[in-house]
Motif scaffolding. Structure first.
Motif: not given
Length: 364
Positions: A61, A180, A133, A63, A178
């Motif tokens: 991930t 994503g 994200q 972010i 968010v």
């Protein structure tokens, strides 16, 4: 002189002492808002995403908010090293009139993003392993539809006063967005962890540019983004308003999987929850009831000695636009000197990753 400081939470430190540090251990990489400060991580970013992490492929991930989201978009290119270089060059090349208004700034940032990601939307949104994200903020209350510059000022003034009382009260003025990769379950983020309402929308090739623009839209300095495909309608601004340095519940990862460390390349030695918390030193991640959130985090940041060695003894920042004024070439030159110096950060972390020394690790 050490250029790089390395901090780790108790779970991460125990892991390094027992097993060392392998790229395979890294599950999440956060990236903070902070404008030009993010440039100081370029060489480190290029090595991490171009060499170290690809040598141990796994789903990760990525972010970020504002410049952090842009950095993670660079990391999601097929050629991340070239993308980080292009982002740095484009960011340094920004030029404005003496007193730019929101329309001018917004227009220039839109063009920057087009030159940065144009033609690469598919490879970014559908990266085989990375799950990008993008964090943005959607206004509520007075900020839901302020209607005028004066209304926007009033809305952010009210939000600032609310935040002085508590972040819980700020949540009445802002929602976390968010935008994503929906392939990512994000179980550690989707279970409620603070007072902000968090909405999740799909990141696709057709909304990537608007999502990245919204994530970096500075209140009052730029025009709000009013439409992001596949996301709720509203007024969108910089994701750093809520998640400036991404103080998120990372420790939830350790309950769900092995190899659940978080590697956080950062430009400073502390984590500020929201942009409005900058002047509030008691608001720092790793304190109070949420102190365990950073247990599995390894954070990399420039040392004070390193920062003093840079032009004007500081990181690049937004105040440089005012300091240099119309001396665009001088500002760009000094920013590029700082970017070149980031190779020292890269080299020190590469040496540490090859032979981790727990004695180098500082606490949060």
């Amino acid at each position: 002189m050490k250029a790089l400081e390395i901090r780790a939470g108790k779970t991460a430190l125990a892991h390094i002492r027992a097993h060392g540090l392998q790229a395979q251990d890294i599950a999440v990489l956060p990236a903070a808002a902070g404008g030009p400060k993010g440039l100081i991580l370029q060489a480190l970013d290029q090595w991490l995403f171009g060499e170290w992490l690809p040598a141990a492929p796994r789903v990760r991930t990525l972010i970020g908010a504002s410049i952090g989201a842009w950095r993670m978009a660079a990391a999601s290119h097929a050629d991340p090293a070239a993308a980080f270089r292009r982002l740095g060059d484009l960011y340094c090349a920004q030029t404005y009139t003496a007193r730019p208004g929101p329309q001018e700034v917004t227009s220039i940032i839109k063009q920057l993003l087009q030159e940065f990601i144009g033609g690469h939307e598919q490879e970014i949104a559908h990266q085989p392993l990375h799950r990008l994200q993008v964090l943005a903020m959607r206004g509520r209350g007075w900020l839901a539809a302020p209607g005028s510059r004066l209304g926007t000022r009033a809305g952010f003034a009210a939000a600032g006063l609310a935040n002085l009382a508590s972040r819980a009260r700020l949540a009445r003025h802002m929602d976390r967005m968010v935008i994503g990769d929906l392939r990512d379950p994000l179980y550690w983020l989707k279970a409620k962890f603070d007072n902000f309402d968090t909405h999740f929308s799909s990141l696709t090739p057709d909304n990537l540019a608007s999502a990245l623009l919204a994530s970096g839209t500075l209140p009052l300095i730029m025009q709000p983004v009013t439409r992001i495909a596949h996301a709720p309608n509203g007024q969108y601004w910089d994701g750093g308003m809520i998640d400036y340095h991404l103080a998120l519940p990372y420790s939830r990862l350790t309950a769900g999987e092995e190899g659940a460390l978080v590697l956080y390349p950062h430009f400073t030695d502390h984590i500020v929850p929201g942009w409005l918390d900058k002047p509030l030193p008691w608001r720092r991640a790793g304190r109070g009831e949420n102190r365990d959130w950073l247990d599995n985090v390894i954070m990399l940041s420039p040392s004070a000695d390193f920062v003093r060695s840079l032009p004007r003894s500081k990181l690049p920042d937004r105040k440089d636009f005012s300091h240099y004024g119309l001396q665009h070439d001088l500002r760009a030159r000094n920013w590029k000197i700082a970017i070149a110096e980031s190779e020292r950060l890269r080299d020190e972390f590469a040496a540490f990753a090859d032979n981790p020394d727990p004695a180098r690790i500082l606490p949060f």
